[in-house]
Design an enzyme around this catalytic site. Sequence first.
Site, short mmCIF file in Angstrom:
data_model
loop_
_atom_site.label_atom_id
_atom_site.label_comp_id
_atom_site.label_asym_id
_atom_site.label_seq_id
_atom_site.Cartn_x
_atom_site.Cartn_y
_atom_site.Cartn_z
N HIS A 18 8.73 -26.02 -0.70
CA HIS A 18 9.41 -25.19 -1.68
C HIS A 18 8.40 -24.34 -2.46
O HIS A 18 7.19 -24.58 -2.40
CB HIS A 18 10.20 -26.05 -2.68
CG HIS A 18 11.44 -26.64 -2.11
ND1 HIS A 18 11.45 -27.75 -1.30
CD2 HIS A 18 12.75 -26.25 -2.22
CE1 HIS A 18 12.70 -28.04 -0.95
NE2 HIS A 18 13.49 -27.13 -1.49
N PHE A 36 22.87 -26.00 -1.66
CA PHE A 36 24.12 -25.27 -1.50
C PHE A 36 24.15 -24.40 -0.24
O PHE A 36 25.14 -23.74 0.03
CB PHE A 36 24.39 -24.39 -2.73
CG PHE A 36 25.00 -25.15 -3.87
CD1 PHE A 36 26.38 -25.26 -4.00
CD2 PHE A 36 24.20 -25.78 -4.81
CE1 PHE A 36 26.95 -25.98 -5.04
CE2 PHE A 36 24.76 -26.50 -5.86
CZ PHE A 36 26.14 -26.59 -5.97
N LYS A 96 9.07 -25.05 -8.19
CA LYS A 96 10.03 -26.17 -8.16
C LYS A 96 9.40 -27.38 -8.83
O LYS A 96 8.30 -27.80 -8.48
CB LYS A 96 10.42 -26.49 -6.71
CG LYS A 96 11.47 -27.59 -6.62
CD LYS A 96 12.02 -27.73 -5.21
CE LYS A 96 13.06 -28.84 -5.12
NZ LYS A 96 14.22 -28.62 -6.00
N THR A 155 21.00 -27.58 -10.17
CA THR A 155 19.68 -28.10 -10.52
C THR A 155 19.49 -29.48 -9.90
O THR A 155 20.43 -30.26 -9.82
CB THR A 155 19.56 -28.22 -12.05
OG1 THR A 155 19.97 -26.98 -12.66
CG2 THR A 155 18.14 -28.53 -12.48
N ALA A 208 25.37 -30.47 -5.61
CA ALA A 208 24.90 -30.44 -4.22
C ALA A 208 23.38 -30.39 -4.23
O ALA A 208 22.80 -29.55 -4.94
CB ALA A 208 25.46 -29.23 -3.48
N PRO A 209 22.72 -31.27 -3.48
CA PRO A 209 21.27 -31.18 -3.37
C PRO A 209 20.82 -29.84 -2.82
O PRO A 209 19.73 -29.36 -3.12
CB PRO A 209 20.91 -32.32 -2.41
CG PRO A 209 22.05 -33.28 -2.51
CD PRO A 209 23.26 -32.42 -2.75
N GLY A 252 17.38 -17.04 -14.28
CA GLY A 252 16.53 -17.77 -13.35
C GLY A 252 16.54 -17.19 -11.95
O GLY A 252 17.25 -16.23 -11.66
#
Length: 206
Positions: A120, A93, A124, A68, A90-91, A10
Amino acid sequence: MKLALYGVGGKVGTVLLPALVEAGHEVVDARGAGPDECDVAVDFTRPDAVVANVDACLTAGIPVVIGTSGFDADAVDSAARAAGVPCFHAPNFALGAVLMMRFAEEAAKVFPRAEIVELHAETKLDAPSGTAKATAARMGTEPVIHSVRLPGLVAHQAVVFGGPGATLTIRHDTTSRDAFVPGVLLAVEKVRDLPAGLTVGLDALL
């Protein structure tokens, strides 16, 4: 450590793989090898894949670092608590994003109104972003969130505050996914020391 990486191919995984190896970790592609005999698993996949990936890791007793967003956090927390295994999410990082959320929380105590604009890449899947929702929760003022999905973007967020005769904008821009690497490395090192269940936010590790 030996790490199982979900999402090797990814957008984030292709950045993480060489960074994790450079940091001295042995990394295996979890799609083929699975998480068995690994110390920690890392998931940067899709929201609909996270719970199954975590379940496989919990069955093997392996802590998981989840990057994710948009997954069923309650399901992961319940399963991790039942298994007695720590998981971390973590929403965002990027360390700069953590500071942006902290600053927004402080500004919300002073300004009467604010709105969040999060931008984004068009790939997304979730909207609003996990970062925007986490920021709003910390502010405690239920700000309106505007989501933008366009090609050419990576991850960006502005929190715009308004008051009598003044505005304040707190903005963080991620121009490369390399920004996520330090936070992921920190989480990989710390996750095994966390309590069973799902711990959320880099603030818990800093």
